[in-house]
Design a protein around this motif. Structure first.
Motif, short mmCIF file in Angstrom:
data_model
loop_
_atom_site.label_atom_id
_atom_site.label_comp_id
_atom_site.label_asym_id
_atom_site.label_seq_id
_atom_site.Cartn_x
_atom_site.Cartn_y
_atom_site.Cartn_z
N ILE A 1 0.85 -1.20 0.00
CA ILE A 1 0.00 0.00 0.00
C ILE A 1 0.88 1.24 0.00
N GLN A 2 0.43 2.25 -0.75
CA GLN A 2 1.21 3.49 -0.81
C GLN A 2 0.96 4.34 0.44
N PRO A 3 2.01 4.96 0.97
CA PRO A 3 1.79 5.91 2.07
C PRO A 3 1.41 7.27 1.48
N VAL B 1 -6.11 5.92 4.66
CA VAL B 1 -6.61 4.68 4.07
C VAL B 1 -8.14 4.72 4.13
N HIS B 2 -8.78 4.30 3.06
CA HIS B 2 -10.25 4.38 3.01
C HIS B 2 -10.89 2.99 2.93
N LEU B 3 -12.23 2.99 2.94
CA LEU B 3 -12.95 1.70 2.92
C LEU B 3 -12.61 0.85 1.70
N GLY B 4 -12.31 1.51 0.58
CA GLY B 4 -11.94 0.76 -0.64
C GLY B 4 -10.65 -0.01 -0.42
N ASN B 5 -9.63 0.67 0.11
CA ASN B 5 -8.34 0.00 0.40
C ASN B 5 -8.56 -1.16 1.36
N TYR B 6 -9.38 -0.92 2.38
CA TYR B 6 -9.60 -1.92 3.42
C TYR B 6 -10.36 -3.13 2.88
N VAL C 1 -5.11 -7.73 -4.28
CA VAL C 1 -5.24 -6.31 -4.63
C VAL C 1 -6.68 -6.01 -4.99
N GLY C 2 -7.01 -4.72 -5.12
CA GLY C 2 -8.29 -4.30 -5.66
C GLY C 2 -8.25 -4.38 -7.18
N GLU C 3 -9.43 -4.23 -7.79
CA GLU C 3 -9.54 -4.42 -9.24
C GLU C 3 -8.65 -3.45 -10.03
N ASP C 4 -8.44 -2.23 -9.48
CA ASP C 4 -7.65 -1.24 -10.22
C ASP C 4 -6.20 -1.68 -10.42
N GLN C 5 -5.75 -2.65 -9.65
CA GLN C 5 -4.35 -3.09 -9.77
C GLN C 5 -4.20 -4.37 -10.59
N ARG D 1 -14.04 -3.44 -6.10
CA ARG D 1 -14.06 -2.05 -6.59
C ARG D 1 -15.14 -1.28 -5.84
N VAL D 2 -14.76 -0.72 -4.71
CA VAL D 2 -15.71 0.09 -3.93
C VAL D 2 -15.81 1.45 -4.62
N MET D 3 -17.06 1.86 -4.88
CA MET D 3 -17.23 3.13 -5.60
C MET D 3 -17.19 4.33 -4.66
N GLY E 1 -17.01 6.65 -10.40
CA GLY E 1 -15.62 6.22 -10.25
C GLY E 1 -15.38 5.47 -8.95
N LYS E 2 -14.13 4.99 -8.82
CA LYS E 2 -13.81 4.21 -7.61
C LYS E 2 -13.52 5.15 -6.43
N MET E 3 -13.73 4.63 -5.23
CA MET E 3 -13.37 5.40 -4.04
C MET E 3 -11.85 5.60 -4.08
N SER E 4 -11.41 6.84 -3.92
CA SER E 4 -10.01 7.15 -4.14
C SER E 4 -9.53 8.20 -3.14
N LYS E 5 -8.34 7.98 -2.55
CA LYS E 5 -7.90 8.92 -1.52
C LYS E 5 -7.45 10.26 -2.09
N SER E 6 -7.24 10.31 -3.41
CA SER E 6 -6.85 11.60 -3.98
C SER E 6 -8.07 12.46 -4.35
N ASP E 7 -9.29 11.94 -4.13
CA ASP E 7 -10.50 12.75 -4.36
C ASP E 7 -10.87 13.52 -3.09
N1 AQP Z 1 -12.00 1.81 -4.44
C1 AQP Z 1 -11.31 0.70 -4.24
N2 AQP Z 1 -11.96 -0.49 -4.12
C2 AQP Z 1 -11.27 -1.64 -3.88
N3 AQP Z 1 -9.92 -1.69 -3.73
C3 AQP Z 1 -9.23 -0.53 -3.83
N4 AQP Z 1 -7.92 -0.22 -3.73
C4 AQP Z 1 -7.75 1.12 -3.91
N5 AQP Z 1 -8.94 1.71 -4.13
C5 AQP Z 1 -9.90 0.71 -4.09
C6 AQP Z 1 -6.87 -1.21 -3.43
O1 AQP Z 1 -6.19 -0.79 -2.24
C7 AQP Z 1 -4.83 -1.26 -2.31
C8 AQP Z 1 -3.88 -0.15 -1.91
O2 AQP Z 1 -4.06 0.95 -2.80
P1 AQP Z 1 -2.89 1.96 -3.12
O3 AQP Z 1 -2.33 2.51 -1.88
O4 AQP Z 1 -1.93 1.34 -4.05
O5 AQP Z 1 -3.66 3.13 -3.82
P2 AQP Z 1 -4.41 3.20 -5.20
O6 AQP Z 1 -4.67 1.87 -5.81
O7 AQP Z 1 -3.68 4.17 -6.07
O8 AQP Z 1 -5.84 3.76 -4.82
P3 AQP Z 1 -6.24 4.93 -3.90
O9 AQP Z 1 -6.08 4.49 -2.48
O10 AQP Z 1 -7.59 5.37 -4.24
O11 AQP Z 1 -5.22 6.10 -4.22
P4 AQP Z 1 -5.25 7.15 -5.43
O12 AQP Z 1 -6.27 8.16 -5.06
O13 AQP Z 1 -3.88 7.72 -5.42
O14 AQP Z 1 -5.62 6.43 -6.70
C9 AQP Z 1 -4.60 -1.75 -3.73
O15 AQP Z 1 -4.61 -3.17 -3.74
C10 AQP Z 1 -5.78 -1.20 -4.50
O16 AQP Z 1 -6.14 -2.04 -5.58
#
Ligand code: AQP
Length: 323
Positions: free
Chosen positions: A7-9, A13-18, A145-149, A183-185, A191-197
């Motif tokens: 996980i990136q620092p 951390v949000h519900l999607g990451n968790y 990982v989540g779907e985005d990875q 993929r938590v929205m 879009g996906k739940m994202s910490k940069s939003d």
């Molecule tokens: N919305 C999500 N739903 C399910 N899984 C998710 N992950 C991220 N967002 C969702 C998964 O969380 C793990 C760690 O993520 P990360 O730190 O590599 O950050 P990220 O994938 O770039 O997503 P973030 O947290 O939303 O950051 P930003 O805003 O920078 O894009 C990964 O396994 C990821 O798949």
């Protein structure tokens, strides 16, 4: 199975990451008869591929480790370390760069998404190759990982096959391990739940109960009356299922199908279910000190460094670089 994930620092951390990743890490580490060997990493070299607040970074790194530990990862069962403590990752990434094409990296949707918000930089473009090196250096077979990875794990598989066919069998093909909540929205409904939003679009794992109630009460849903159920509504009902059980979520889904759902009842129920789940997480997180994290990182790196060095030596030998 050998498991690796990171996980990136890069902030909270949000519900999607968790739900998409970290909760699964704790489950995988608890596999019966210790059949999984799990390695988890705070990937600081990935987090610096976009602008970041330098002065906050040390604490962000420590907080990311606290989040992992609070999710249930146990350093006595799994290994937790800091990516930059093992420079062999970046050295392997360089070697893998020599067998990666520009076309492959240009196709990565995360690069396209991130450069919509950030400058186009070589480090951001090359991010997936460093991620491949993170996985391959431990010869990991499973990547939760989540779907985005997933696309990045697919690239890793391609690089494994290419390396093995050019230089001889060396690496296993890793597969992505996904959860139901892959993929938590975003609470905004797009879009996906994202910490940069904006913080209003995600539930941070450290959010106070009142903040959670407020965010859920303003989360986007449909009007409850249309024939088509919106993705935003499905997302919230699925979230409820994660925390209150599928049976409870099914009841609200039936109500939505019958157009009798009252969001004024559903949303508070969802908020309370989230608050209940986050309480033990927040308690555990508050109990971890910065010093404990530093010790866990030191021990983790000491355990993994010889493995990373061994893989790198093998790779260099196979590539004809050892005289
Ligand atoms: N919305 C999500 N739903 C399910 N899984 C998710 N992950 C991220 N967002 C969702 C998964 O969380 C793990 C760690 O993520 P990360 O730190 O590599 O950050 P990220 O994938 O770039 O997503 P973030 O947290 O939303 O950051 P930003 O805003 O920078 O894009 C990964 O396994 C990821 O798949």
């Amino acid at each position: 199975m050998k498991i690796f994930s990171g996980i990136q620092p890069s902030g909270v951390v949000h519900l999607g990451n968790y739900l998409g990743a970290m909760k699964n890490w704790a489950n995988l580490q608890n596999s019966p008869a210790g059949e999984n060997e799990a390695i988890f990493c705070v990937v600081d070299y990935h987090a610096i591929t976009v602008d970041y607040p330098k002065d906050e970074m040390p604490q962000r790194i420590i907080n990311a480790a606290k989040d992992i530990l609070a999710s249930g990862v146990d350093p006595n069962k799994s290994t937790l370390f800091l990516q930059s403590d093992i420079p062999e990752h970046t050295e392997l990434a360089w070697l893998l760069n020599t067998i990666t094409t520009m076309g492959e990296l240009s196709r990565m949707t995360q690069y396209k998404d991130k450069t919509a918000k950030h400058e186009e930089r070589a480090g951001l473009f090359d991010y997936p190759v460093l991620m491949a090196a993170d996985i391959m250096i431990y010869k990991a077979e499973g990547v939760p990982v989540g779907e985005d990875q997933v696309q990045h794990v697919e690239l890793t598989r391609d690089l494994v096959r290419r390396f093995n066919s050019k230089f001889g069998d060396t690496f296993p093909e890793p597969k992505p391990l996904l959860t139901e909540a892959k993929r938590v929205m975003s609470l905004s409904g797009s879009g996906k739940m994202s910490k940069s939003d904006s913080p209003s679009t995600y539930i941070a794992m450290t959010d106070e109960p009142d903040v959670i109630r407020k965010k859920i009460s303003s989360a986007v849903t449909d009007d409850g009356q249309s024939d088509d159920i919106s993705q935003s509504t499905i997302n919230l009902i699925n979230l409820y299922g994660e925390f209150a059980g599928q049976g409870e979520a099914d009841k609200f889904m039936e109500q939505r199908k019958a157009k009798t759902i009252k969001y004024s009842e559903f949303k508070p129920a969802l908020a309370e279910a989230i608050i209940n789940e986050l309480e033990p997480f927040q308690k555990r997180r508050a109990g971890v000190t910065d010093e404990e994290v530093k010790k866990i990182f030191t021990d983790g790196a000491a355990k993994l460094r010889p493995i990373a060095q061994e893989t790198l030596k093998e790779v260099k030998e196979k590539m004809g670089l050892i005289i």
